[in-house]
Design an enzyme around this catalytic site. Structure first.
Site, short mmCIF file in Angstrom:
data_model
loop_
_atom_site.label_atom_id
_atom_site.label_comp_id
_atom_site.label_asym_id
_atom_site.label_seq_id
_atom_site.Cartn_x
_atom_site.Cartn_y
_atom_site.Cartn_z
N PHE A 36 0.82 -1.21 0.00
CA PHE A 36 0.00 0.00 0.00
C PHE A 36 0.85 1.25 0.00
CE2 PHE A 36 0.24 1.58 4.44
CZ PHE A 36 0.84 0.51 5.08
N ALA A 158 9.60 -2.14 1.33
CA ALA A 158 8.26 -2.30 0.76
C ALA A 158 7.22 -2.01 1.83
CB ALA A 158 8.09 -3.72 0.24
N LYS A 159 6.15 -1.35 1.43
CA LYS A 159 5.04 -1.15 2.35
C LYS A 159 4.09 -2.34 2.20
CE LYS A 159 3.23 2.95 3.34
NZ LYS A 159 3.70 3.49 4.63
N ILE A 160 4.52 -3.47 2.75
CA ILE A 160 3.72 -4.69 2.69
C ILE A 160 2.79 -4.70 3.90
CG2 ILE A 160 3.83 -7.22 2.82
CD1 ILE A 160 6.63 -6.99 1.44
N TYR A 164 3.20 -4.57 8.85
CA TYR A 164 2.68 -3.64 9.85
C TYR A 164 2.21 -4.30 11.13
CZ TYR A 164 3.82 0.33 7.12
OH TYR A 164 4.57 1.29 6.48
#
Ligand code: PPE
Length: 307
Positions: A36, A158-160, A164
């Site tokens: 994202f 990476a915004k995986i 989070y």
């Protein structure tokens, strides 16, 4: 300005938000298999402008590549246009935009090649991430008991979505302890980043920040480094230890949602004067001017939604 979220862009179409629903068996939901972005759109004299849209789209596609998606249904340019369309459809003058590429296979499946990528984009009004008061008075933080990802365990560039869970562990612990946000150390014990922000300190007029070996390459971080250097500050990317933070003259964090927030207390120790410092304040002001289209030097960082 409205803070409604009437429309979501889902798989190529604007749909009413209550109709943008997903089947329970969507794999992304079970395994954290999505990538994202978080992007802000600001009010300017020329109407709403998205800050560094091209860089966010590039990082979104890079995140998808890092996770391992081979075929994406849309290009960065198409997704950028879709972001603009979501802001227009929801009649938002300033907002936060959240594109999400997620894995769907409708079966229990850990193999990305046995499913397909879907894409959604939402936009909503989002105020001060660490609270309005923190922007001036500063945030209180603690060093988390949780370690930030090792770069060969989770992919830190990476915004995986699954990454989070680590941030949620740290943030929840921190808030339950009475702090505003957690600072996370990398597996070697050096300062990495916060749960949703990059971190900087100022010492004897020089700005220091951890290099990007184990943290997200923040787009706000990059903007601040550029703006700070243009203002004449020297910015050094280096390893920082926990006690570097304690003896800093100033500390601040940066992120799309958070923007630029002073940190005035860490682990019950006052940082510097205990108030927002002059360098932090100068960067907050400069950043504000840049994102609101008041500094022509950075006009290329703005994409006007109505153009
Ligand atoms: N580190 C992390 C772990 C992170 O999530 C963010 C953004 C940053 C650094 C700063 O990156 P940038 O936004 O490109 O300057 N965090 C996003 C998500 C926040 C959330 O709670 O969700 C954001 O700020 O949009």
């Amino acid at each position: 300005m409205t803070d409604t979220q009437e429309y979501i862009w889902l798989d190529g179409e604007l749909v009413e938000s209550e109709k943008a629903t997903l089947p329970f068996m969507t794999s992304a939901l079970h395994y954290g298999l999505g990538v994202f972005e978080g992007i802000r759109c600001y009010e300017t004299p020329r109407g709403p402008a998205i800050f560094r849209l091209a860089e966010h789209m590039e990082r979104l596609i890079d995140s998808a590549r890092i996770l391992g998606f081979r075929d994406l249904p849309y290009t960065a340019e198409q997704l950028g246009e879709a972001c603009k369309a979501v802001v227009r459809a929801n009649r938002l003058s300033s907002c936060y935009i959240r594109p999400l590429i997620f894995f769907d296979s409708r079966v229990k499946n850990l193999n990305l090649d046995q499913g397909w990528a879907r894409v959604g984009i939402a936009a909503w009004y989002w105020g001060a991430y660490l609270g309005e008061e923190a922007l001036e008075k500063g945030a209180r933080m603690n060093i988390s008991s949780y370690t930030r990802h090792h770069p060969n365990v989770m992919m830190t560039k990476a915004k995986i979505t699954g990454n989070y869970a680590n941030s949620v562990l740290a943030k929840t612990e921190s808030v339950r302890l009475g702090f505003d946000e957690a600072i996370m150390l990398d597996p070697q014990g050096y300062v990495a980043e916060c749960t949703g922000e990059n971190l900087f300190i100022v010492r004897n007029g020089v700005i220091y920040t951890p290099g990007t070996w184990a943290v997200l390459e923040g787009i706000t971080r990059d903007a601040l480094i550029t703006v700070a250097r243009d203002l004449g500050y020297s910015v050094v990317e280096t390893q920082l230890s926990r006690d570097h933070l304690y003896i800093a003259d100033e500390c601040f964090v940066s992120g799309t949602a958070a923007e630029v927030v002073p940190v005035t207390e860490i682990d019950f120790r006052t940082i510097g004067s205990g108030r927002r410092g002059p360098v932090t304040h100068a960067l907050q002001k400069a950043f504000h001017a840049v994102v609101h289209g008041e500094d022509p030097r950075y006009a290329h960082w703005l994409t006007y939604v109505n153009d």
